[in-house]
Design a protein around this motif. Structure first.
Motif, PDB file in Angstrom:
ATOM      1  N   LEU A  55     -12.438   1.803   4.418  1.00  0.00           N
ATOM      2  CA  LEU A  55     -11.831   0.904   5.041  1.00  0.00           C
ATOM      3  C   LEU A  55     -11.710  -0.549   4.190  1.00  0.00           C
ATOM      4  O   LEU A  55     -10.776  -1.215   4.239  1.00  0.00           O
ATOM      5  N   GLY A  56     -12.913  -0.779   3.488  1.00  0.00           N
ATOM      6  CA  GLY A  56     -12.769  -2.178   2.607  1.00  0.00           C
ATOM      7  C   GLY A  56     -11.953  -2.016   1.392  1.00  0.00           C
ATOM      8  O   GLY A  56     -11.364  -2.898   0.980  1.00  0.00           O
ATOM      9  N   GLY A  85     -12.212  -7.449  20.013  1.00  0.00           N
ATOM     10  CA  GLY A  85     -13.417  -6.871  20.984  1.00  0.00           C
ATOM     11  C   GLY A  85     -13.728  -5.587  20.770  1.00  0.00           C
ATOM     12  O   GLY A  85     -14.783  -5.155  20.930  1.00  0.00           O
ATOM     13  N   GLN A  86     -12.734  -4.907  19.986  1.00  0.00           N
ATOM     14  CA  GLN A  86     -13.062  -3.293  20.002  1.00  0.00           C
ATOM     15  C   GLN A  86     -12.860  -3.159  18.414  1.00  0.00           C
ATOM     16  O   GLN A  86     -12.902  -1.890  17.912  1.00  0.00           O
ATOM     17  N   SER A  87     -13.158  -4.105  17.554  1.00  0.00           N
ATOM     18  CA  SER A  87     -13.192  -3.860  16.215  1.00  0.00           C
ATOM     19  C   SER A  87     -13.906  -2.858  15.448  1.00  0.00           C
ATOM     20  O   SER A  87     -13.539  -1.988  14.704  1.00  0.00           O
ATOM     21  N   GLU A  88     -15.364  -2.924  16.138  1.00  0.00           N
ATOM     22  CA  GLU A  88     -16.149  -1.752  15.463  1.00  0.00           C
ATOM     23  C   GLU A  88     -15.480  -0.393  15.558  1.00  0.00           C
ATOM     24  O   GLU A  88     -15.359   0.653  14.757  1.00  0.00           O
ATOM     25  N   SER A  89     -15.145  -0.064  16.949  1.00  0.00           N
ATOM     26  CA  SER A  89     -14.659   1.292  17.273  1.00  0.00           C
ATOM     27  C   SER A  89     -13.365   1.368  16.623  1.00  0.00           C
ATOM     28  O   SER A  89     -13.281   2.546  16.213  1.00  0.00           O
ATOM     29  N   ILE A  90     -12.562   0.655  16.528  1.00  0.00           N
ATOM     30  CA  ILE A  90     -11.218   0.810  16.037  1.00  0.00           C
ATOM     31  C   ILE A  90     -11.258   1.040  14.474  1.00  0.00           C
ATOM     32  O   ILE A  90     -10.786   1.866  13.762  1.00  0.00           O
ATOM     33  N   ASP A  91     -12.275   0.384  13.837  1.00  0.00           N
ATOM     34  CA  ASP A  91     -12.686   0.472  12.498  1.00  0.00           C
ATOM     35  C   ASP A  91     -13.137   1.862  12.168  1.00  0.00           C
ATOM     36  O   ASP A  91     -12.903   2.528  11.062  1.00  0.00           O
ATOM     37  N   ALA A  92     -14.004   2.610  12.938  1.00  0.00           N
ATOM     38  CA  ALA A  92     -14.492   3.930  12.738  1.00  0.00           C
ATOM     39  C   ALA A  92     -13.540   4.703  13.146  1.00  0.00           C
ATOM     40  O   ALA A  92     -13.374   5.976  12.471  1.00  0.00           O
ATOM     41  N   LEU A  93     -12.554   4.686  13.792  1.00  0.00           N
ATOM     42  CA  LEU A  93     -11.486   5.419  14.147  1.00  0.00           C
ATOM     43  C   LEU A  93     -10.437   5.360  12.892  1.00  0.00           C
ATOM     44  O   LEU A  93      -9.825   6.262  12.326  1.00  0.00           O
ATOM     45  N   LEU A  94     -10.294   4.170  12.449  1.00  0.00           N
ATOM     46  CA  LEU A  94      -9.462   4.122  11.155  1.00  0.00           C
ATOM     47  C   LEU A  94      -9.984   4.774  10.125  1.00  0.00           C
ATOM     48  O   LEU A  94      -9.448   5.291   9.145  1.00  0.00           O
ATOM     49  N   ALA A  95     -11.297   4.596   9.841  1.00  0.00           N
ATOM     50  CA  ALA A  95     -11.969   5.433   8.892  1.00  0.00           C
ATOM     51  C   ALA A  95     -11.952   6.892   8.743  1.00  0.00           C
ATOM     52  O   ALA A  95     -11.861   7.626   7.965  1.00  0.00           O
ATOM     53  N   LYS A  96     -11.948   7.201  10.059  1.00  0.00           N
ATOM     54  CA  LYS A  96     -11.866   8.778  10.131  1.00  0.00           C
ATOM     55  C   LYS A  96     -10.510   9.162   9.861  1.00  0.00           C
ATOM     56  O   LYS A  96     -10.300  10.431   9.419  1.00  0.00           O
ATOM     57  N   HIS A  97      -9.198   8.604  10.271  1.00  0.00           N
ATOM     58  CA  HIS A  97      -8.213   8.871   9.805  1.00  0.00           C
ATOM     59  C   HIS A  97      -7.309   8.315   8.506  1.00  0.00           C
ATOM     60  O   HIS A  97      -6.151   8.493   8.605  1.00  0.00           O
ATOM     61  N   ILE A 106      -8.876  -0.928   1.918  1.00  0.00           N
ATOM     62  CA  ILE A 106      -7.335  -0.954   2.680  1.00  0.00           C
ATOM     63  C   ILE A 106      -7.214  -2.694   2.457  1.00  0.00           C
ATOM     64  O   ILE A 106      -8.136  -3.502   2.983  1.00  0.00           O
ATOM     65  N   PRO A 107      -5.959  -3.078   1.957  1.00  0.00           N
ATOM     66  CA  PRO A 107      -5.725  -4.535   2.074  1.00  0.00           C
ATOM     67  C   PRO A 107      -6.156  -5.082   3.365  1.00  0.00           C
ATOM     68  O   PRO A 107      -5.751  -4.451   4.389  1.00  0.00           O
ATOM     69  N   ALA A 108      -6.564  -6.333   3.401  1.00  0.00           N
ATOM     70  CA  ALA A 108      -6.800  -7.028   4.631  1.00  0.00           C
ATOM     71  C   ALA A 108      -5.875  -6.932   5.544  1.00  0.00           C
ATOM     72  O   ALA A 108      -5.956  -7.022   6.841  1.00  0.00           O
ATOM     73  N   ILE A 109      -4.436  -7.399   5.190  1.00  0.00           N
ATOM     74  CA  ILE A 109      -3.131  -7.524   5.944  1.00  0.00           C
ATOM     75  C   ILE A 109      -2.959  -6.074   6.585  1.00  0.00           C
ATOM     76  O   ILE A 109      -2.727  -6.056   7.925  1.00  0.00           O
ATOM     77  N   ASP A 110      -3.232  -4.963   5.793  1.00  0.00           N
ATOM     78  CA  ASP A 110      -3.025  -3.521   6.417  1.00  0.00           C
ATOM     79  C   ASP A 110      -4.155  -3.322   7.529  1.00  0.00           C
ATOM     80  O   ASP A 110      -3.780  -2.961   8.443  1.00  0.00           O
ATOM     81  N   ARG A 111      -5.124  -3.733   7.243  1.00  0.00           N
ATOM     82  CA  ARG A 111      -6.304  -3.670   8.213  1.00  0.00           C
ATOM     83  C   ARG A 111      -5.985  -4.460   9.567  1.00  0.00           C
ATOM     84  O   ARG A 111      -6.245  -3.885  10.699  1.00  0.00           O
ATOM     85  N   ALA A 112      -5.819  -5.634   9.346  1.00  0.00           N
ATOM     86  CA  ALA A 112      -5.334  -6.408  10.528  1.00  0.00           C
ATOM     87  C   ALA A 112      -4.029  -5.659  11.248  1.00  0.00           C
ATOM     88  O   ALA A 112      -4.290  -5.477  12.750  1.00  0.00           O
ATOM     89  N   ILE A 113      -3.006  -5.293  10.739  1.00  0.00           N
ATOM     90  CA  ILE A 113      -1.848  -4.606  11.315  1.00  0.00           C
ATOM     91  C   ILE A 113      -2.565  -3.266  11.971  1.00  0.00           C
ATOM     92  O   ILE A 113      -2.072  -3.023  13.296  1.00  0.00           O
TER      93      ILE A 113
END
Length: 140
Positions: free
Chosen positions: A73-74, A55-67, A76-83
């Motif tokens: 983001l693309g 539900g918050q994947s878009e804002s979470i992804d933006a935060l992940l990209a920032k840090h 980063i391995p898919a399992i790492d993105r999930a974690i």
């Protein structure tokens, strides 16, 4: 394995499937629980974690990209993105202490990801947690 730890493991697996299969969260859950045996308590918490992160994947992804220090983001391995998505959702909530969310994510990475991924995951989550603590201190 403790209930919350098992729930996080299942939530990370569902997040991985969600990204790979491009299906709705409800469809992923339905399919996942048909093939996985778990108590109602584990299922309920795993679904809560999974649905929250989706539900918050878009804002979470933006935060992940920032840090993620120069990592797209693309890349980063898919399992790492999930974690990471799972842990960030917990970090943004109010029920899980940051140290627990980070430790659990690192433990998942040690099981499911590449040998060196846990260090990257730890660094990203630590950076996010510090930013959140600084923001909370400013407000408080």
């Amino acid at each position: 394995m403790p209930v919350r730890q098992r729930s996080r493991e299942y939530a990370a697996q569902m997040l991985f499937q969600w990204e790979m299969r491009h299906e709705s969260a409800a469809k992923i859950e339905s399919s996942f629980w048909k093939h996985t045996s778990a108590s109602q308590i584990v299922q309920k918490f795993a679904n809560q974690l999974f649905e929250g992160a989706v539900g918050q994947s878009e804002s979470i992804d933006a935060l992940l990209a920032k840090h993620s220090d120069d990592w797209e983001l693309g890349r980063i391995p898919a399992i790492d993105r999930a974690i990471l998505r799972l842990a960030v959702w917990e970090l943004r909530g109010e029920g899980t202490p940051p140290k627990v969310a980070i430790t659990q994510a690192v433990d998942l990475a040690k099981i499911y990801s590449a040998e060196t991924s846990f260090g990257f995951i730890n660094a990203v989550l630590d950076s996010i947690a510090k930013e959140q603590q600084a923001a909370a201190a400013k407000k408080g």
